[in-house]
Design a protein around this motif. Structure first.
Motif, PDB file in Angstrom:
ATOM      1  N   MET A   1    -108.061  -4.806  10.335  1.00  0.00           N
ATOM      2  CA  MET A   1    -107.839  -4.406   9.172  1.00  0.00           C
ATOM      3  C   MET A   1    -106.990  -3.105   9.243  1.00  0.00           C
ATOM      4  O   MET A   1    -106.000  -2.813   8.407  1.00  0.00           O
ATOM      5  N   PHE A   2    -107.496  -2.256  10.115  1.00  0.00           N
ATOM      6  CA  PHE A   2    -106.881  -0.836  10.265  1.00  0.00           C
ATOM      7  C   PHE A   2    -105.387  -0.929  10.784  1.00  0.00           C
ATOM      8  O   PHE A   2    -104.758  -0.219  10.399  1.00  0.00           O
ATOM      9  N   LYS A   3    -105.362  -1.912  11.839  1.00  0.00           N
ATOM     10  CA  LYS A   3    -104.034  -1.922  12.394  1.00  0.00           C
ATOM     11  C   LYS A   3    -102.758  -2.472  11.271  1.00  0.00           C
ATOM     12  O   LYS A   3    -101.902  -1.644  10.946  1.00  0.00           O
ATOM     13  N   LYS A   4    -103.211  -3.343  10.224  1.00  0.00           N
ATOM     14  CA  LYS A   4    -102.458  -3.616   9.329  1.00  0.00           C
ATOM     15  C   LYS A   4    -101.964  -2.393   8.210  1.00  0.00           C
ATOM     16  O   LYS A   4    -100.949  -2.278   7.548  1.00  0.00           O
ATOM     17  N   LEU A   5    -103.136  -1.741   7.931  1.00  0.00           N
ATOM     18  CA  LEU A   5    -103.100  -0.482   7.021  1.00  0.00           C
ATOM     19  C   LEU A   5    -102.289   0.484   7.605  1.00  0.00           C
ATOM     20  O   LEU A   5    -101.627   1.382   6.928  1.00  0.00           O
ATOM     21  N   ARG A   6    -102.671   0.680   9.018  1.00  0.00           N
ATOM     22  CA  ARG A   6    -101.697   1.632   9.534  1.00  0.00           C
ATOM     23  C   ARG A   6    -100.239   1.307   9.515  1.00  0.00           C
ATOM     24  O   ARG A   6     -99.233   2.267   9.151  1.00  0.00           O
ATOM     25  N   LYS A   7     -99.570   0.121   9.651  1.00  0.00           N
ATOM     26  CA  LYS A   7     -98.530  -0.279   9.608  1.00  0.00           C
ATOM     27  C   LYS A   7     -97.831  -0.113   7.911  1.00  0.00           C
ATOM     28  O   LYS A   7     -96.729   0.361   7.816  1.00  0.00           O
ATOM     29  N   ARG A   8     -98.679  -0.614   7.143  1.00  0.00           N
ATOM     30  CA  ARG A   8     -98.243  -0.341   5.521  1.00  0.00           C
ATOM     31  C   ARG A   8     -98.314   0.939   5.385  1.00  0.00           C
ATOM     32  O   ARG A   8     -97.380   1.701   4.673  1.00  0.00           O
ATOM     33  N   ARG A   9     -99.247   2.129   5.897  1.00  0.00           N
ATOM     34  CA  ARG A   9     -99.094   3.574   5.526  1.00  0.00           C
ATOM     35  C   ARG A   9     -97.719   3.906   6.425  1.00  0.00           C
ATOM     36  O   ARG A   9     -96.992   4.727   5.668  1.00  0.00           O
ATOM     37  N   ALA A  10     -97.275   3.574   7.460  1.00  0.00           N
ATOM     38  CA  ALA A  10     -96.120   3.925   8.300  1.00  0.00           C
ATOM     39  C   ALA A  10     -94.797   3.596   7.259  1.00  0.00           C
ATOM     40  O   ALA A  10     -93.973   4.399   6.963  1.00  0.00           O
ATOM     41  N   GLU A  11     -94.977   2.468   6.724  1.00  0.00           N
ATOM     42  CA  GLU A  11     -93.921   1.858   5.935  1.00  0.00           C
ATOM     43  C   GLU A  11     -94.027   2.611   4.598  1.00  0.00           C
ATOM     44  O   GLU A  11     -92.899   3.000   4.022  1.00  0.00           O
ATOM     45  N   TYR A 100    -108.766   9.509  -5.118  1.00  0.00           N
ATOM     46  CA  TYR A 100    -107.574   8.760  -4.999  1.00  0.00           C
ATOM     47  C   TYR A 100    -107.772   7.519  -4.455  1.00  0.00           C
ATOM     48  O   TYR A 100    -107.384   6.551  -5.199  1.00  0.00           O
ATOM     49  N   MET A 101    -108.235   7.301  -3.218  1.00  0.00           N
ATOM     50  CA  MET A 101    -108.617   5.983  -2.842  1.00  0.00           C
ATOM     51  C   MET A 101    -109.240   4.939  -3.672  1.00  0.00           C
ATOM     52  O   MET A 101    -108.933   3.746  -3.891  1.00  0.00           O
ATOM     53  N   ALA A 102    -110.471   5.355  -4.200  1.00  0.00           N
ATOM     54  CA  ALA A 102    -111.180   4.731  -5.007  1.00  0.00           C
ATOM     55  C   ALA A 102    -110.410   4.093  -6.046  1.00  0.00           C
ATOM     56  O   ALA A 102    -110.657   2.769  -6.543  1.00  0.00           O
ATOM     57  N   LYS A 103    -109.674   4.930  -6.897  1.00  0.00           N
ATOM     58  CA  LYS A 103    -108.687   4.475  -7.998  1.00  0.00           C
ATOM     59  C   LYS A 103    -107.613   3.469  -7.399  1.00  0.00           C
ATOM     60  O   LYS A 103    -107.180   2.610  -8.197  1.00  0.00           O
ATOM     61  N   LEU A 171    -110.233   6.081   8.525  1.00  0.00           N
ATOM     62  CA  LEU A 171    -110.137   6.149   6.972  1.00  0.00           C
ATOM     63  C   LEU A 171    -108.762   6.791   6.762  1.00  0.00           C
ATOM     64  O   LEU A 171    -108.140   6.270   5.848  1.00  0.00           O
ATOM     65  N   TYR A 172    -108.330   7.758   7.514  1.00  0.00           N
ATOM     66  CA  TYR A 172    -106.928   8.439   7.295  1.00  0.00           C
ATOM     67  C   TYR A 172    -105.697   7.290   7.044  1.00  0.00           C
ATOM     68  O   TYR A 172    -104.950   7.700   6.453  1.00  0.00           O
ATOM     69  N   SER A 173    -105.957   6.466   7.973  1.00  0.00           N
ATOM     70  CA  SER A 173    -104.883   5.361   8.009  1.00  0.00           C
ATOM     71  C   SER A 173    -104.815   4.474   6.682  1.00  0.00           C
ATOM     72  O   SER A 173    -103.557   3.848   6.651  1.00  0.00           O
ATOM     73  N   MET A 174    -105.643   4.677   5.829  1.00  0.00           N
ATOM     74  CA  MET A 174    -105.554   3.895   4.744  1.00  0.00           C
ATOM     75  C   MET A 174    -104.844   4.517   3.506  1.00  0.00           C
ATOM     76  O   MET A 174    -104.721   4.031   2.455  1.00  0.00           O
ATOM     77  N   TYR A 175    -104.739   5.844   3.789  1.00  0.00           N
ATOM     78  CA  TYR A 175    -104.266   6.658   2.755  1.00  0.00           C
ATOM     79  C   TYR A 175    -102.697   6.332   2.813  1.00  0.00           C
ATOM     80  O   TYR A 175    -101.962   6.853   3.570  1.00  0.00           O
TER      81      TYR A 175
END
Length: 182
Positions: A1-11, A100-103, A171-175
């Protein structure tokens, strides 16, 4: 899950950089406000939080060194600096990250659960740390309580270090901007 989110965050951060360029050309900017709030996405927020963490780690080292050297007044001053940085960090993190994240993650039960759980855990840790800080603000650090203080300081430091590590690696990779989280 976090790998995918890190990629989305970078994008998403790449998109933010592109949108900054769009300001100069008059192109419309992507929505960067969490739904139902006025809380904006801040591309530099995670770097700022990592800086807070580094400052907190360093301040704990300084407090410990002063206490070990029987420089109790200096230890108290450094402990107050630690309190100030921690309080500001927790307040900013609560609004600019957790709220922010919860919303932004409404409708994603797994991510919502993770955010809710980490926020609650940080609340418990923060309460414990503030209890520790209040205790030694009121009692002071003295030759008589030095060993107890150092033991509690080490326990607090270990708890915070473990928590900061988890925030920084997961956590921070999800921001990311709201449209990237949708």
């Amino acid at each position: 899950m976090f790998k995918k989110l890190r990629k989305r965050r970078a994008e998403a951060l790449s998109d933010v950089e592109s949108s900054r360029e769009g300001i100069a050309t008059g192109m419309p900017l992507p929505a960067s406000i969490a739904p139902g709030t006025e809380i904006q996405f801040h591309p530099d927020l995670i770097a700022r939080f990592n800086g807070h963490h580094a400052s907190l780690r360093k301040l704990l080292e300084i407090v410990r060194a002063h206490a070990m050297d029987n420089k109790f007044a200096e230890a108290q001053k450094s402990l107050q600096s630690f309190r100030n940085v921690l309080s500001a960090h927790l307040l900013e993190e609560n609004v600019k990250l957790y709220t922010y994240m919860a919303k932004c993650l409404v409708g994603d039960p797994d991510s919502e659960g993770l955010i809710t759980g980490m926020k609650a855990e940080m609340g418990r840790i923060g309460t414990g740390v503030m209890h520790f800080l209040n205790k030694y603000r009121d009692a002071g650090i003295t030759p008589f309580n030095k060993a107890q203080f150092l033991g509690e300081l080490d326990a607090i430091g270990a708890t915070l270090a473990e928590r900061m590590e988890r925030e920084e690696t997961s956590l921070y990779s999800m921001y990311m901007p709201p449209d990237a989280l949708a």
